[in-house]
Design a protein around this motif. Sequence first.
Motif, PDB file in Angstrom:
ATOM      1  N   LEU A  49       0.831  -1.196   0.000  1.00  0.00           N
ATOM      2  CA  LEU A  49       0.000   0.000   0.000  1.00  0.00           C
ATOM      3  C   LEU A  49       0.871   1.254   0.000  1.00  0.00           C
ATOM      4  N   SER A  50       1.994   1.233   0.705  1.00  0.00           N
ATOM      5  CA  SER A  50       2.902   2.389   0.721  1.00  0.00           C
ATOM      6  C   SER A  50       3.417   2.697  -0.675  1.00  0.00           C
ATOM      7  N   ILE A  51       3.845   1.656  -1.409  1.00  0.00           N
ATOM      8  CA  ILE A  51       4.355   1.851  -2.772  1.00  0.00           C
ATOM      9  C   ILE A  51       3.243   2.333  -3.690  1.00  0.00           C
ATOM     10  N   ASN A  52       2.031   1.822  -3.485  1.00  0.00           N
ATOM     11  CA  ASN A  52       0.893   2.268  -4.292  1.00  0.00           C
ATOM     12  C   ASN A  52       0.604   3.743  -4.060  1.00  0.00           C
ATOM     13  N   ILE A  53       0.669   4.186  -2.820  1.00  0.00           N
ATOM     14  CA  ILE A  53       0.414   5.600  -2.507  1.00  0.00           C
ATOM     15  C   ILE A  53       1.491   6.485  -3.125  1.00  0.00           C
ATOM     16  N   VAL A  54       2.744   6.046  -3.064  1.00  0.00           N
ATOM     17  CA  VAL A  54       3.835   6.820  -3.669  1.00  0.00           C
ATOM     18  C   VAL A  54       3.595   6.997  -5.167  1.00  0.00           C
ATOM     19  N   ASP A  55       3.293   5.923  -5.869  1.00  0.00           N
ATOM     20  CA  ASP A  55       3.098   6.004  -7.326  1.00  0.00           C
ATOM     21  C   ASP A  55       1.876   6.834  -7.686  1.00  0.00           C
ATOM     22  N   ARG A  56       0.811   6.673  -6.949  1.00  0.00           N
ATOM     23  CA  ARG A  56      -0.404   7.438  -7.257  1.00  0.00           C
ATOM     24  C   ARG A  56      -0.194   8.932  -7.027  1.00  0.00           C
ATOM     25  N   PHE A  57       0.565   9.280  -5.977  1.00  0.00           N
ATOM     26  CA  PHE A  57       0.809  10.696  -5.708  1.00  0.00           C
ATOM     27  C   PHE A  57       1.751  11.290  -6.752  1.00  0.00           C
ATOM     28  N   LEU A  58       2.799  10.559  -7.105  1.00  0.00           N
ATOM     29  CA  LEU A  58       3.731  11.060  -8.119  1.00  0.00           C
ATOM     30  C   LEU A  58       3.076  11.184  -9.492  1.00  0.00           C
ATOM     31  N   SER A  59       2.018  10.428  -9.735  1.00  0.00           N
ATOM     32  CA  SER A  59       1.347  10.505 -11.038  1.00  0.00           C
ATOM     33  C   SER A  59       0.472  11.744 -11.172  1.00  0.00           C
ATOM     34  N   VAL A  60       0.178  12.404 -10.044  1.00  0.00           N
ATOM     35  CA  VAL A  60      -0.691  13.591 -10.107  1.00  0.00           C
ATOM     36  C   VAL A  60      -0.005  14.854  -9.586  1.00  0.00           C
ATOM     37  N   LYS A  61       1.208  14.735  -9.039  1.00  0.00           N
ATOM     38  CA  LYS A  61       1.879  15.883  -8.450  1.00  0.00           C
ATOM     39  C   LYS A  61       3.359  15.830  -8.779  1.00  0.00           C
ATOM     40  N   ALA A  62       3.901  16.906  -9.338  1.00  0.00           N
ATOM     41  CA  ALA A  62       5.343  17.018  -9.585  1.00  0.00           C
ATOM     42  C   ALA A  62       6.052  17.294  -8.264  1.00  0.00           C
ATOM     43  N   VAL A  63       7.048  16.473  -7.958  1.00  0.00           N
ATOM     44  CA  VAL A  63       7.726  16.538  -6.661  1.00  0.00           C
ATOM     45  C   VAL A  63       9.200  16.858  -6.891  1.00  0.00           C
ATOM     46  N   GLU A  92       1.760  14.624   4.483  1.00  0.00           N
ATOM     47  CA  GLU A  92       0.690  13.636   4.688  1.00  0.00           C
ATOM     48  C   GLU A  92      -0.663  14.217   4.278  1.00  0.00           C
ATOM     49  N   LYS A  93      -0.891  15.478   4.667  1.00  0.00           N
ATOM     50  CA  LYS A  93      -2.156  16.129   4.312  1.00  0.00           C
ATOM     51  C   LYS A  93      -2.261  16.338   2.799  1.00  0.00           C
ATOM     52  N   ALA A  94      -1.143  16.702   2.160  1.00  0.00           N
ATOM     53  CA  ALA A  94      -1.155  16.909   0.704  1.00  0.00           C
ATOM     54  C   ALA A  94      -1.432  15.608  -0.041  1.00  0.00           C
ATOM     55  N   ILE A  95      -0.830  14.520   0.410  1.00  0.00           N
ATOM     56  CA  ILE A  95      -1.056  13.221  -0.251  1.00  0.00           C
ATOM     57  C   ILE A  95      -2.511  12.799  -0.133  1.00  0.00           C
ATOM     58  N   LEU A  96      -3.072  12.888   1.072  1.00  0.00           N
ATOM     59  CA  LEU A  96      -4.466  12.480   1.270  1.00  0.00           C
ATOM     60  C   LEU A  96      -5.420  13.361   0.464  1.00  0.00           C
ATOM     61  N   GLY A  97      -5.078  14.648   0.355  1.00  0.00           N
ATOM     62  CA  GLY A  97      -5.929  15.527  -0.443  1.00  0.00           C
ATOM     63  C   GLY A  97      -5.896  15.190  -1.917  1.00  0.00           C
ATOM     64  N   LYS A  98      -4.709  14.914  -2.465  1.00  0.00           N
ATOM     65  CA  LYS A  98      -4.590  14.571  -3.881  1.00  0.00           C
ATOM     66  C   LYS A  98      -5.246  13.226  -4.205  1.00  0.00           C
ATOM     67  N   LEU A  99      -5.150  12.296  -3.281  1.00  0.00           N
ATOM     68  CA  LEU A  99      -5.737  10.966  -3.501  1.00  0.00           C
ATOM     69  C   LEU A  99      -7.183  10.874  -3.025  1.00  0.00           C
ATOM     70  N   GLU A 100      -7.717  12.008  -2.516  1.00  0.00           N
ATOM     71  CA  GLU A 100      -9.102  12.094  -2.064  1.00  0.00           C
ATOM     72  C   GLU A 100      -9.413  11.063  -0.981  1.00  0.00           C
TER      73      GLU A 100
END
Length: 426
Positions: free
Chosen positions: A220-234, A281-289
Amino acid sequence: MASRAVPEQPIVVGGKPKNGQADGRNRRVLGDIGNLVPAAEGKVSKTNITRPVTRNFTAQLLANAQAAAEKNNTKKPLRVAGVPSGRDVKKQETMVGISPEEEAKLAKNLEKKATISKRTGTGKSLTSTLSARSKAACGITKKPVELVVDIDAADVSNELAAVEYVEDIYKFYKMSENEYRVHDYMSTQPEINSKMRAILVDWLIEVHRKFELMPETLYLSINIVDRFLSVKAVPRKELQLVGISSMLIACKYEEIWAPEVQDFLAISDNAYVREQMLLMEKAILGKLEWYMTVPTPYVFLARYIKASVPTDQEMENMTFFFAELGVTHYSTSIFYCPSKLAASSVYAARCTLKKSPFWSETLKHHTGYVEDELTDCAKLLVSYHLGASESRLKAVYKKYSSPDKGAVALFRPAKTLQTKQAAGSV
């Protein structure tokens, strides 16, 4: 022999006697009409009978019908039921009759063969013989039908196994895995590439092992990383912060006793402060809804390992070894859906451990994949296994080289899935 004289009967027209008689009981007895001839011993025998007039008339009727059919543009010639064609008539006219002596001899031979067949039990029809030979030639008789094993039979009394719903649950997983599947996103990241992502995942695997977390948490951690990087430039300097923040979220979702924020900051050598981690943490949860319920590869691994009967701890460790090699590398993690990556890991593990068959009907039933669909991904996983000892990414190799994991990383890679060029070190 003389026959009794029979008075001549009146001719009946329309079912009533012409001369006024009420019934027709006194009819003329049928006599010899020329179709029987007396034999030498006084017996009656059959002779060859030819009816050229009748047959010619029948052939003429058929010829007229065919001519009418051709006139009406009918493609197939018309055949009348019970009426032979002209070719059949000629064939019948050339048939030679069998004499009584030959017919008796033939009947005696057939009776003798039938008796022998009954005694020896070797009497078979031509159809059954040809069918048996055809099956033997096709290899059908040598290959028994493989049955699908009921892998949930032992869990019927286990309420947590949800045997009544498990098939529907995994059908839903297969349907929904593409909805939140991450596609190629590296083109949208100006400061990050696939090698950096692989280094981050390799480090997260070490952190996961250090904290002794559940396997669900890692995937799940790796999934969250990939999903966040796919919608946000880091930026490059915040990539590790994204990794520990994603694992913090996954721990809160999966673990009973989750590590605290200070634990993640300490393991990252205090490269970030508490406020930075909470903001990320707040930014990731917001982007992933806030959507964390996704079918990761682990969901399918748990089911597919169970379907790999007979299964054991060595098979389970080898499958997880290939799965973690797969999620570490960007190419397999992104370009193959979670269910196919999990199925390919099971297939590669069975090939490495030389399980026979490599892919069974039970696995085909529960995974929905045939062997040919998994070959490409499995070859990639085996290529990672070939270069694992020389790669700079050592977390997975060290983890599965330890005795508590059966040292499965030290096994020889599957020769059946090796390519000419192994994957290079990252």
